[in-house]
Scaffold this motif. Structure first.
Motif, PDB file in Angstrom:
ATOM      1  N   GLY A   5     -32.428 106.182 -21.242  1.00  0.00           N
ATOM      2  CA  GLY A   5     -31.289 106.582 -20.411  1.00  0.00           C
ATOM      3  C   GLY A   5     -31.753 107.219 -19.113  1.00  0.00           C
ATOM      4  O   GLY A   5     -31.209 106.949 -18.040  1.00  0.00           O
ATOM      5  N   TRP A   6     -32.799 108.043 -19.210  1.00  0.00           N
ATOM      6  CA  TRP A   6     -33.325 108.745 -18.041  1.00  0.00           C
ATOM      7  C   TRP A   6     -33.856 107.764 -17.004  1.00  0.00           C
ATOM      8  O   TRP A   6     -33.651 107.929 -15.801  1.00  0.00           O
ATOM      9  N   ARG A   7     -34.562 106.735 -17.486  1.00  0.00           N
ATOM     10  CA  ARG A   7     -35.099 105.722 -16.572  1.00  0.00           C
ATOM     11  C   ARG A   7     -33.967 105.002 -15.839  1.00  0.00           C
ATOM     12  O   ARG A   7     -34.096 104.674 -14.676  1.00  0.00           O
ATOM     13  N   LYS A   8     -32.841 104.754 -16.546  1.00  0.00           N
ATOM     14  CA  LYS A   8     -31.686 104.126 -15.914  1.00  0.00           C
ATOM     15  C   LYS A   8     -31.164 105.002 -14.782  1.00  0.00           C
ATOM     16  O   LYS A   8     -30.837 104.512 -13.701  1.00  0.00           O
ATOM     17  N   VAL A   9     -31.088 106.305 -15.028  1.00  0.00           N
ATOM     18  CA  VAL A   9     -30.613 107.247 -14.012  1.00  0.00           C
ATOM     19  C   VAL A   9     -31.557 107.225 -12.809  1.00  0.00           C
ATOM     20  O   VAL A   9     -31.128 107.157 -11.657  1.00  0.00           O
ATOM     21  N   GLU A  10     -32.883 107.241 -13.094  1.00  0.00           N
ATOM     22  CA  GLU A  10     -33.892 107.207 -12.022  1.00  0.00           C
ATOM     23  C   GLU A  10     -33.741 105.957 -11.155  1.00  0.00           C
ATOM     24  O   GLU A  10     -33.779 106.028  -9.935  1.00  0.00           O
ATOM     25  N   THR A  11     -33.572 104.787 -11.826  1.00  0.00           N
ATOM     26  CA  THR A  11     -33.419 103.528 -11.095  1.00  0.00           C
ATOM     27  C   THR A  11     -32.167 103.579 -10.227  1.00  0.00           C
ATOM     28  O   THR A  11     -32.192 103.163  -9.076  1.00  0.00           O
ATOM     29  N   TRP A  12     -31.088 104.098 -10.796  1.00  0.00           N
ATOM     30  CA  TRP A  12     -29.825 104.180 -10.049  1.00  0.00           C
ATOM     31  C   TRP A  12     -30.001 105.063  -8.812  1.00  0.00           C
ATOM     32  O   TRP A  12     -29.580 104.694  -7.717  1.00  0.00           O
ATOM     33  N   VAL A  13     -30.653 106.204  -8.975  1.00  0.00           N
ATOM     34  CA  VAL A  13     -30.868 107.131  -7.853  1.00  0.00           C
ATOM     35  C   VAL A  13     -31.705 106.442  -6.777  1.00  0.00           C
ATOM     36  O   VAL A  13     -31.400 106.518  -5.587  1.00  0.00           O
ATOM     37  N   ARG A  14     -32.769 105.721  -7.209  1.00  0.00           N
ATOM     38  CA  ARG A  14     -33.658 105.064  -6.270  1.00  0.00           C
ATOM     39  C   ARG A  14     -32.899 103.987  -5.481  1.00  0.00           C
ATOM     40  O   ARG A  14     -32.995 103.926  -4.260  1.00  0.00           O
ATOM     41  N   THR A  15     -32.133 103.119  -6.177  1.00  0.00           N
ATOM     42  CA  THR A  15     -31.421 102.042  -5.476  1.00  0.00           C
ATOM     43  C   THR A  15     -30.335 102.619  -4.574  1.00  0.00           C
ATOM     44  O   THR A  15     -30.131 102.109  -3.475  1.00  0.00           O
ATOM     45  N   THR A  16     -29.668 103.658  -5.020  1.00  0.00           N
ATOM     46  CA  THR A  16     -28.616 104.269  -4.191  1.00  0.00           C
ATOM     47  C   THR A  16     -29.223 104.856  -2.921  1.00  0.00           C
ATOM     48  O   THR A  16     -28.685 104.669  -1.826  1.00  0.00           O
ATOM     49  N   LYS A  17     -30.377 105.520  -3.058  1.00  0.00           N
ATOM     50  CA  LYS A  17     -31.092 106.062  -1.890  1.00  0.00           C
ATOM     51  C   LYS A  17     -31.431 104.946  -0.912  1.00  0.00           C
ATOM     52  O   LYS A  17     -31.241 105.073   0.291  1.00  0.00           O
ATOM     53  N   GLY A  18     -31.957 103.822  -1.454  1.00  0.00           N
ATOM     54  CA  GLY A  18     -32.329 102.675  -0.639  1.00  0.00           C
ATOM     55  C   GLY A  18     -31.129 102.099   0.092  1.00  0.00           C
ATOM     56  O   GLY A  18     -31.209 101.785   1.273  1.00  0.00           O
ATOM     57  N   ILE A  44     -28.382 103.613   0.965  1.00  0.00           N
ATOM     58  CA  ILE A  44     -27.948 104.521   2.031  1.00  0.00           C
ATOM     59  C   ILE A  44     -28.891 104.410   3.226  1.00  0.00           C
ATOM     60  O   ILE A  44     -28.464 104.358   4.375  1.00  0.00           O
ATOM     61  N   ARG A  45     -30.218 104.310   2.925  1.00  0.00           N
ATOM     62  CA  ARG A  45     -31.221 104.266   3.971  1.00  0.00           C
ATOM     63  C   ARG A  45     -31.058 103.018   4.850  1.00  0.00           C
ATOM     64  O   ARG A  45     -31.036 103.114   6.073  1.00  0.00           O
ATOM     65  N   ASP A  46     -30.910 101.826   4.224  1.00  0.00           N
ATOM     66  CA  ASP A  46     -30.826 100.631   5.059  1.00  0.00           C
ATOM     67  C   ASP A  46     -29.440  99.987   5.023  1.00  0.00           C
ATOM     68  O   ASP A  46     -29.304  98.786   4.979  1.00  0.00           O
ATOM     69  N   ARG A  47     -28.402 100.832   5.093  1.00  0.00           N
ATOM     70  CA  ARG A  47     -27.033 100.313   5.078  1.00  0.00           C
ATOM     71  C   ARG A  47     -26.699  99.546   6.364  1.00  0.00           C
ATOM     72  O   ARG A  47     -25.807  98.719   6.373  1.00  0.00           O
ATOM     73  N   ASN A  48     -27.435  99.792   7.471  1.00  0.00           N
ATOM     74  CA  ASN A  48     -27.177  99.093   8.735  1.00  0.00           C
ATOM     75  C   ASN A  48     -27.915  97.763   8.830  1.00  0.00           C
ATOM     76  O   ASN A  48     -27.540  96.907   9.619  1.00  0.00           O
ATOM     77  N   THR A  49     -28.972  97.602   8.057  1.00  0.00           N
ATOM     78  CA  THR A  49     -29.796  96.398   8.203  1.00  0.00           C
ATOM     79  C   THR A  49     -29.684  95.438   7.015  1.00  0.00           C
ATOM     80  O   THR A  49     -29.993  94.264   7.148  1.00  0.00           O
TER      81      THR A  49
END
Ligand SMILES: [Zn+2]
Length: 138
Positions: free
Chosen positions: A81-94, A96-101
């Protein structure tokens, strides 16, 4: 090392023999306990305080448990479950970071997340995981 410390460590080693010990889940439960305890202090809530104590005891129950197999399984489920949360946080960060491109699409076949450059118009996307092709506007 001083004598009493040696004796304590020796006693501790014998005490912990055949017991489960600390794992990631125990640490997580301890953090939950601290949060609950702080909330109880802020809210002056005896119910929360009692609940935090239950969580605290649960943590030590797991650490001193002799049912090692069962505790290990619990930790495995938690880590999954923790790994799922980590993956979600990582993809969400990504995202947000490249939402313009870039734009993100979910494959309609295997529901993998795909990242596609923005502003290419209607394009045919091939899923790298299952090779399914689908058309999206970027
Ligand atoms: Zn796919």
């Amino acid at each position: 090392m001083s004598n009493w410390l040696m004796r304590f460590l020796d006693w501790y080693r014998r005490f912990m023999y055949g017991r489960y010990g600390v794992d990631k889940l125990s640490v997580a439960i301890l953090i939950v306990y601290f949060v609950l305890y702080l909330c109880a202090q802020i809210a002056h809530s005896y119910i929360l305080l009692a609940f935090s104590l239950v969580v605290f005891l649960l943590c030590w129950y797991r650490v001193f448990s002799r049912n090692i197999e069962k505790r290990r399984k619990e930790n495995e489920i938690f880590m999954k479950g923790w790994r799922k949360v980590e993956t979600w946080v990582r993809t969400t960060k990504g995202r947000i970071r490249d939402r313009n491109t870039h734009r993100y699409f979910r494959c309609p076949n295997c529901s993998s997340m795909l990242r596609v450059p923005k502003g290419r118009g209607k394009i045919c996307i091939t899923c790298p995981v299952c090779k399914k092709e689908f058309i999206r506007k970027t």
